[in-house]
Design a protein around this motif. Structure first.
Motif, PDB file in Angstrom:
ATOM      1  N   UNK A 146      80.663  16.662  48.536  1.00  0.00           N
ATOM      2  CA  UNK A 146      80.310  17.649  47.529  1.00  0.00           C
ATOM      3  C   UNK A 146      79.065  18.415  47.951  1.00  0.00           C
ATOM      4  N   UNK A 147      78.158  17.696  48.605  1.00  0.00           N
ATOM      5  CA  UNK A 147      76.985  18.296  49.238  1.00  0.00           C
ATOM      6  C   UNK A 147      76.845  17.653  50.617  1.00  0.00           C
ATOM      7  N   UNK A 148      75.832  18.050  51.354  1.00  0.00           N
ATOM      8  CA  UNK A 148      75.632  17.484  52.687  1.00  0.00           C
ATOM      9  C   UNK A 148      75.299  16.005  52.626  1.00  0.00           C
ATOM     10  N   UNK A 149      74.710  15.543  51.520  1.00  0.00           N
ATOM     11  CA  UNK A 149      74.257  14.156  51.406  1.00  0.00           C
ATOM     12  C   UNK A 149      75.100  13.307  50.457  1.00  0.00           C
ATOM     13  N   UNK A 150      75.952  13.917  49.636  1.00  0.00           N
ATOM     14  CA  UNK A 150      76.695  13.140  48.641  1.00  0.00           C
ATOM     15  C   UNK A 150      78.185  13.474  48.699  1.00  0.00           C
ATOM     16  N   UNK A 151      79.014  12.429  48.515  1.00  0.00           N
ATOM     17  CA  UNK A 151      80.463  12.607  48.578  1.00  0.00           C
ATOM     18  C   UNK A 151      81.132  11.687  47.566  1.00  0.00           C
ATOM     19  N   UNK A 152      82.259  12.120  47.024  1.00  0.00           N
ATOM     20  CA  UNK A 152      83.119  11.198  46.284  1.00  0.00           C
ATOM     21  C   UNK A 152      83.914  10.418  47.322  1.00  0.00           C
ATOM     22  N   UNK A 153      84.111   9.125  47.096  1.00  0.00           N
ATOM     23  CA  UNK A 153      84.631   8.285  48.167  1.00  0.00           C
ATOM     24  C   UNK A 153      85.577   7.215  47.652  1.00  0.00           C
ATOM     25  N   UNK A 154      86.363   6.706  48.587  1.00  0.00           N
ATOM     26  CA  UNK A 154      87.262   5.571  48.352  1.00  0.00           C
ATOM     27  C   UNK A 154      86.978   4.526  49.417  1.00  0.00           C
ATOM     28  N   UNK A 155      86.882   3.270  48.981  1.00  0.00           N
ATOM     29  CA  UNK A 155      86.506   2.187  49.897  1.00  0.00           C
ATOM     30  C   UNK A 155      87.537   1.069  49.861  1.00  0.00           C
ATOM     31  N   UNK A 176      86.827   3.184  43.890  1.00  0.00           N
ATOM     32  CA  UNK A 176      86.500   4.608  43.894  1.00  0.00           C
ATOM     33  C   UNK A 176      85.092   4.792  43.365  1.00  0.00           C
ATOM     34  N   UNK A 177      84.374   5.730  43.943  1.00  0.00           N
ATOM     35  CA  UNK A 177      83.007   5.984  43.490  1.00  0.00           C
ATOM     36  C   UNK A 177      82.365   7.095  44.291  1.00  0.00           C
ATOM     37  N   UNK A 178      81.110   6.894  44.632  1.00  0.00           N
ATOM     38  CA  UNK A 178      80.366   7.899  45.371  1.00  0.00           C
ATOM     39  C   UNK A 178      79.598   7.301  46.532  1.00  0.00           C
ATOM     40  N   UNK A 179      79.352   8.110  47.552  1.00  0.00           N
ATOM     41  CA  UNK A 179      78.608   7.678  48.740  1.00  0.00           C
ATOM     42  C   UNK A 179      77.468   8.651  49.004  1.00  0.00           C
ATOM     43  N   UNK A 180      76.297   8.093  49.186  1.00  0.00           N
ATOM     44  CA  UNK A 180      75.087   8.855  49.493  1.00  0.00           C
ATOM     45  C   UNK A 180      74.684   8.577  50.928  1.00  0.00           C
ATOM     46  N   UNK A 181      74.444   9.624  51.705  1.00  0.00           N
ATOM     47  CA  UNK A 181      74.038   9.473  53.114  1.00  0.00           C
ATOM     48  C   UNK A 181      72.684  10.152  53.304  1.00  0.00           C
ATOM     49  N   UNK A 182      71.599   9.477  52.917  1.00  0.00           N
ATOM     50  CA  UNK A 182      70.271  10.081  53.070  1.00  0.00           C
ATOM     51  C   UNK A 182      69.869  10.262  54.519  1.00  0.00           C
ATOM     52  N   UNK A 183      70.430   9.409  55.422  1.00  0.00           N
ATOM     53  CA  UNK A 183      70.168   9.511  56.853  1.00  0.00           C
ATOM     54  C   UNK A 183      71.502   9.503  57.589  1.00  0.00           C
ATOM     55  N   UNK A 184      71.490   9.982  58.826  1.00  0.00           N
ATOM     56  CA  UNK A 184      72.725  10.032  59.602  1.00  0.00           C
ATOM     57  C   UNK A 184      73.317   8.639  59.805  1.00  0.00           C
ATOM     58  N   UNK A 185      72.474   7.621  59.890  1.00  0.00           N
ATOM     59  CA  UNK A 185      72.939   6.272  60.199  1.00  0.00           C
ATOM     60  C   UNK A 185      72.997   5.358  58.983  1.00  0.00           C
ATOM     61  N   UNK A 186      72.701   5.894  57.799  1.00  0.00           N
ATOM     62  CA  UNK A 186      72.645   5.072  56.593  1.00  0.00           C
ATOM     63  C   UNK A 186      73.631   5.595  55.557  1.00  0.00           C
ATOM     64  N   UNK A 187      74.466   4.687  55.034  1.00  0.00           N
ATOM     65  CA  UNK A 187      75.380   5.039  53.948  1.00  0.00           C
ATOM     66  C   UNK A 187      75.178   4.059  52.801  1.00  0.00           C
ATOM     67  N   UNK A 188      75.139   4.607  51.599  1.00  0.00           N
ATOM     68  CA  UNK A 188      75.004   3.803  50.386  1.00  0.00           C
ATOM     69  C   UNK A 188      76.178   4.161  49.482  1.00  0.00           C
ATOM     70  N   UNK A 189      77.054   3.193  49.228  1.00  0.00           N
ATOM     71  CA  UNK A 189      78.250   3.431  48.429  1.00  0.00           C
ATOM     72  C   UNK A 189      78.185   2.622  47.142  1.00  0.00           C
ATOM     73  N   UNK A 190      78.458   3.277  46.022  1.00  0.00           N
ATOM     74  CA  UNK A 190      78.526   2.623  44.719  1.00  0.00           C
ATOM     75  C   UNK A 190      79.868   2.975  44.094  1.00  0.00           C
ATOM     76  N   UNK A 191      80.672   1.951  43.837  1.00  0.00           N
ATOM     77  CA  UNK A 191      81.976   2.137  43.214  1.00  0.00           C
ATOM     78  C   UNK A 191      81.974   1.477  41.837  1.00  0.00           C
ATOM     79  N   UNK A 192      81.802   2.249  40.765  1.00  0.00           N
ATOM     80  CA  UNK A 192      81.861   1.640  39.433  1.00  0.00           C
ATOM     81  C   UNK A 192      83.266   1.190  39.057  1.00  0.00           C
TER      82      UNK A 192
END
Length: 310
Positions: A146-155, A176-192
């Motif tokens: 959705x933006x360069x740092x945030x995406x809707x995601x499936x895990x 299903x949830x969202x993924x935040x990539x604050x850095x190129x090598x770091x992913x943070x995924x939260x699936x409610x």
């Protein structure tokens, strides 16, 4: 007297020449170091541009460790005639696809180890290698940006053992949830919205439930250093007894031609596994233990040994 003065003058001249040469060499060395530092900065900048290019990025590194020992008539210890050994290996691999509007990240972690302790004076003991560490974890994360740092995601993530009790238990997370990539090598995924499917046989201790899934992954290579940290946690909406987390950290340092030293440390908390072990798998099973009184200790493992970077 003239000879003494001449000798003193020559000695002073040679010393001054050596001192001047040493200073010149140190200055030249400093210039070379500055040049190397500048080259490294340019190389790192180019590597960053390469990493940001779209397409697939593949990588893997692993660690192998082991030791073997034997004692004959070593009376100072309780078992004077014994042969022992342990061997284990880990593999951390990834295959990541990066495109302008979406990404697809895939990861694999395997940790296998065997141990042997053969008391040669006891004909009834087991003299074979037995599995001591057994970890298998594979995950796949797809995200639409959705933006360069945030995406809707499936895990999707699957965890089990492979040497013994394969898929008993086995855990499959789909969410299903969202993924935040604050850095190129770091992913943070939260699936409610995540369903934790548990595969098991025998007594009905495990239960598949709906809950929230959290996945944090940091994977990076800096020159000779390879590092990976992966935290996977599930919080059950039904009961915290069915919640769990696994955190694995791996480090590799290349010394020579892709060979170096490696270290991996993992920890896990899973109350259902603790109850299953207390009731069915420990040396003196306790059929009366329940979720309320089970001794749910933190599970840990580590491996230190040679590392190979693919």
């Amino acid at each position: 007297m003239k000879n003494i003065v001449l000798s003193f003058f020559l000695l002073f001249a040679v010393s001054f020449s050596f001192a001047q040469t040493e200073q010149e060499l140190k200055a030249a060395k400093k210039e070379k170091k500055d040049s190397i530092s500048a080259i490294e900065k340019r190389v790192n900048a180019l590597q960053k541009q390469i990493d940001n290019l779209p397409g697939w990025k593949l990588g893997a590194f692993g660690t192998i460790g082991g030791s073997f020992s034997g004692f004959n008539n070593w009376y100072s210890q309780g078992t004077p005639n014994v042969s022992a050994g342990n061997i284990g290996f880990t593999v951390n691999a990834f295959a990541n696809l990066k495109e302008p509007k979406y990404f697809w990240r895939n990861a694999l972690n395997v940790n296998i180890a065997w141990v042997k302790f053969d008391d040669q004076d006891d004909p009834t003991d087991d003299d074979s290698f037995q599995e001591s560490t057994d970890v298998f974890n594979v995950s796949s994360l797809y995200g639409y940006k959705l933006t360069e740092k945030f995406a809707i995601s499936a895990l999707g993530e699957y965890r089990t053992t492979i040497l013994s009790n394969f898929n008993d238990p086995g855990y499959l997370d789909l969410g299903l949830g969202g993924t935040w990539t604050p850095l190129d090598n770091l992913t943070v995924t939260v699936n409610p919205l995540n369903y934790n499917i548990v595969f098991s046989q025998g007594e009905n201790i495990y239960e598949s439930t709906l809950g929230a899934k959290f996945l944090v992954d940091y994977t990076r290579e800096i020159g000779a250093i390879s590092f990976k940290s992966n935290l996977s946690a599930f919080q059950s909406y039904k009961n915290s007894d069915f919640s769990n987390f696994t955190w694995i950290n791996a480090f590799g340092y290349t010394l020579w031609k892709n060979i170096g030293v490696g270290f991996e440390f993992g920890m896990r908390d899973n109350k259902a596994e603790a109850l299953d072990y207390a009731r069915n798998k420990q040396s003196t099973p306790d059929p009366d233990v329940t979720f309320d009184n089970v001794d749910n200790k933190l599970q840990t493992y580590y491996l230190l040994g040679l590392n190979y970077k693919f």
